[in-house]
Structure formats: C-alpha cells, structure tokens
Design a protein around this motif. Sequence first.
Motif, PDB file in Angstrom:
ATOM      1  N   GLU A 111      52.681 -15.580  11.941  1.00 51.81           N
ATOM      2  CA  GLU A 111      51.821 -14.916  10.953  1.00 51.81           C
ATOM      3  C   GLU A 111      51.655 -13.433  11.186  1.00 51.81           C
ATOM      4  O   GLU A 111      51.285 -12.702  10.277  1.00 51.81           O
ATOM      5  N   CYS A 112      51.907 -12.965  12.380  1.00 53.80           N
ATOM      6  CA  CYS A 112      51.673 -11.547  12.664  1.00 53.80           C
ATOM      7  C   CYS A 112      52.777 -10.704  12.017  1.00 53.80           C
ATOM      8  O   CYS A 112      53.780 -11.223  11.530  1.00 53.80           O
ATOM      9  N   GLN A 113      52.592  -9.386  12.030  1.00 54.55           N
ATOM     10  CA  GLN A 113      53.558  -8.490  11.371  1.00 54.55           C
ATOM     11  C   GLN A 113      54.965  -8.673  11.946  1.00 54.55           C
ATOM     12  O   GLN A 113      55.950  -8.626  11.205  1.00 54.55           O
ATOM     13  N   TYR A 114      55.058  -8.905  13.233  1.00 54.50           N
ATOM     14  CA  TYR A 114      56.394  -9.006  13.849  1.00 54.50           C
ATOM     15  C   TYR A 114      57.063 -10.330  13.492  1.00 54.50           C
ATOM     16  O   TYR A 114      58.251 -10.369  13.179  1.00 54.50           O
ATOM     17  N   CYS A 115      56.290 -11.414  13.525  1.00 57.79           N
ATOM     18  CA  CYS A 115      56.860 -12.707  13.132  1.00 57.79           C
ATOM     19  C   CYS A 115      57.343 -12.639  11.692  1.00 57.79           C
ATOM     20  O   CYS A 115      58.407 -13.150  11.355  1.00 57.79           O
ATOM     21  N   LYS A 116      56.565 -11.988  10.817  1.00 57.99           N
ATOM     22  CA  LYS A 116      56.947 -11.884   9.404  1.00 57.99           C
ATOM     23  C   LYS A 116      58.215 -11.061   9.226  1.00 57.99           C
ATOM     24  O   LYS A 116      58.960 -11.248   8.268  1.00 57.99           O
ATOM     25  N   TYR A 122      58.742 -10.476  19.729  1.00 62.56           N
ATOM     26  CA  TYR A 122      57.668  -9.522  20.011  1.00 62.56           C
ATOM     27  C   TYR A 122      56.351  -9.954  19.368  1.00 62.56           C
ATOM     28  O   TYR A 122      55.470  -9.136  19.118  1.00 62.56           O
ATOM     29  N   CYS A 123      56.201 -11.244  19.083  1.00 58.29           N
ATOM     30  CA  CYS A 123      54.991 -11.801  18.456  1.00 58.29           C
ATOM     31  C   CYS A 123      53.733 -11.266  19.140  1.00 58.29           C
ATOM     32  O   CYS A 123      53.654 -11.225  20.370  1.00 58.29           O
ATOM     33  N   GLU A 124      52.754 -10.865  18.324  1.00 57.75           N
ATOM     34  CA  GLU A 124      51.505 -10.307  18.878  1.00 57.75           C
ATOM     35  C   GLU A 124      50.756 -11.307  19.745  1.00 57.75           C
ATOM     36  O   GLU A 124      50.037 -10.927  20.661  1.00 57.75           O
TER      37      GLU A 124
HETATM   38 ZN   LIG Z   1      53.503 -13.602  15.721  1.00 56.23          ZN
END
Ligand SMILES: [Zn+2]
Length: 370
Positions: A111-116, A122-124
């Motif tokens: 759901e975070c900006q990096y996953c998207k 680099y998932c938050e």
């Molecule tokens: Zn993430």
Amino acid sequence: MEAVKATAEGAKAINATQVKAFGTEAAEAPLQELNINRRNPKPHDVAIEILYCGVCHSDLHTARNEWHSTIYPCVPGHEIVGKVVSVGNHVSKFKVGDLAAVGCMVDSCRECQYCKEGLEQYCEEGNTGTYNSPDKHLGTQTHGGYSESIVVDEAFVLRVPENLDLAATAPLLCAGITTYSPLKHWHVGPGQKVGVVGLGGLGHMAVKIAKAMGADVIVFTTSPSKVEDAKRLGADDVVLSKDEEQMRRYAGKLHFVLDAVSAQHDINAYLNLLRVDGSLALVGAPEQPLPVAAFSLIPYRRSFAGSMIGGIAETQEMLDFCGKHNIVSDIEMINIQQINEAYERLLKGDVKYRFVIDMASLKNEDTKQA
Ligand SMILES: [Zn+2]
Ligand SMILES: [Zn+2]
C-alpha cells in the motif's frame, strides 16, 4: 528428526503442514535436518515443491547471526525454483505443474508509495524476507528455500522461462536481480563502458547481463587467476586493480561502475574511473564505512549510490530478459548434506560462481551427516 518449537503454539499455526527442511538452531551450530511448518494454501497462495535452491552469502550471514538479527531456528535460501503442486482458488497466474520461482521477498505492505510503484524491496513497512522475517500467517519467522516446499502469495511468485537450465536459473533470483536492477536503473546500454568490480556470484552475473544489454564490460579484479574466466564470461577487458598503470587506462572513461566487493577497498580508485555524470553503485556490503574523497565526486559531477535486489515486476522482467538472452548462472551443484562444507568454501571464495542445492537430496535417508 528434530521437532520445531514455537510453530505449534497459538491458533495461527493450526492450518499448517509440517515439512522437511535444513537449517540451524544456533549461530555456532551446523545446519542439519529439521521440520518446519508451512501454512496450508489460502485463496491467493501457490504451493511450490522446491527443486533447486541457490546458496547466497546472505544465507551464511543469517545462519551465523552475523547481522545480529537472526531468529532461530533459521532455514535460509532465497534463490528458489520449483514446481507448483497446488494453488488456492483465487490464484490466476499459476496452475498445478507450472514452473515457479521465489526470490528474496514473499510479501510487503502493498500500500505504500514504493509498493505501488513496484519497488516492494524498499517498502516503507519493510518487505517480508523469504527467511528470517516476521511471518504474517503463522506468527513465527519466515523460512527459506532449504526445504522441500514453500507456500507464497502468487503476487510474489515468478514465472520461469522454459528454455533455461532450471538449476542454473535459481541464482538469478538474488544474484541476477541484484545486478540487473542497478544496470537497468542507470540505463546501461550500447555505446557505454561499464565497470564490474569483483568477480564472484554477483559480479559474474553482472558481466553477463551488462554484456547482453549491449555495453562494453570491463572487469576489475585483484586475482590474476580470474582474467581468463572474466573473458570467457564475456568481459571485453580485464584490469588488475592493484596495477596503477592498468587502472589509469580507464580514468574518467566509464559510464557506470557496479561494485560487488564486500571486503574493504579504496572506493576512490573506482570513482575516479567515472566520466562526467557517471555513477558508481554498491551491491557488495563491506562491514566498515568506505571513506569517499569529495574530489572523487565534485570535479566530474559523479554519483555514489547503492542498490538492493529489485521489485517483483522487475524480477520477472529480469527472468524474461535472461530467457531471451540465454543467461543463467555458472553453478556447482551440491546435495543439502554438503551445505556446511559449502559455507566454508564460500568463505574462501572457492566456488565458480554459485552453489545450487539439488533439493531432491533432502529426501535421502541419512540426511544428518554434514
Ligand atoms: Zn509497502
Ligand atoms: Zn541473496
């Protein structure tokens, strides 16, 4: 057979099946056979019978708690290829009998900006590592590929090109993507000169991939014994890094340098090889800080960077790229019972260029002898 503690505790572990694995109960203990739990496939899960698993240096660091974060029992392995043996009823990408692969991650927050953006590595929230990460389903730690099977959400399962040797494909899942991702990110391609520092598991993949991307590849090594091999792998030139004369030939000439050395070394010697706007990316991880001289960067507007594995979509892209260009790792196949000996050889750099475990050996009768 050794019973696994913890995993039987708590309601979360009820829907699980015990499988054979190879791992360790303590930093000083050798790896040996043990049993672990795998969750029974949920609607989006793929269950994979593991056929081959590559041996990455991170496996050894983790098994021996060298990064001070290991939870025991520890079952390493994140270069996994195998065959799909069952799928949950919402799985759309895989069916029973398909080849499948799993790399360094088995989940992320999504759901975070990096996953998207497809940068799950680099998932938050921190990605869920294939081993030694909190297991969201079982409440224990995740266990890796030194085992007979693994269950992974299809979003983190990769398709394997049919034309490649399956065992030699396994190392692509960590060594392959770790080198492909920065080469891609820094736009390596035809007309460029690219330096690869260190010819080991990572370096030898970087040579093959950078070459297939169309670049001129120059390998930097401290070992005269590796010169011929570097050329066989596709290097256009090989420089003995201790020879200042040879190093000077490339001063200010390289577009990009991928540094795969995890021992201490003088980073300025390599930064000075970059042309204007050139970048050097680290994928090796020396234990101590590397001193960087400001004037190794300022005069040519150079960048000093790092890179960690790659996202899931990019890992699939890398596998497809390797399929198209017929790229696999150079491997030495071992049985799981040889893993402790393989770790000792890994420490000496005595492998060309990746150990891969034939997981069928886990079925052997007497698996306790190392
Ligand atoms: Zn993430
Ligand atoms: Zn790895």
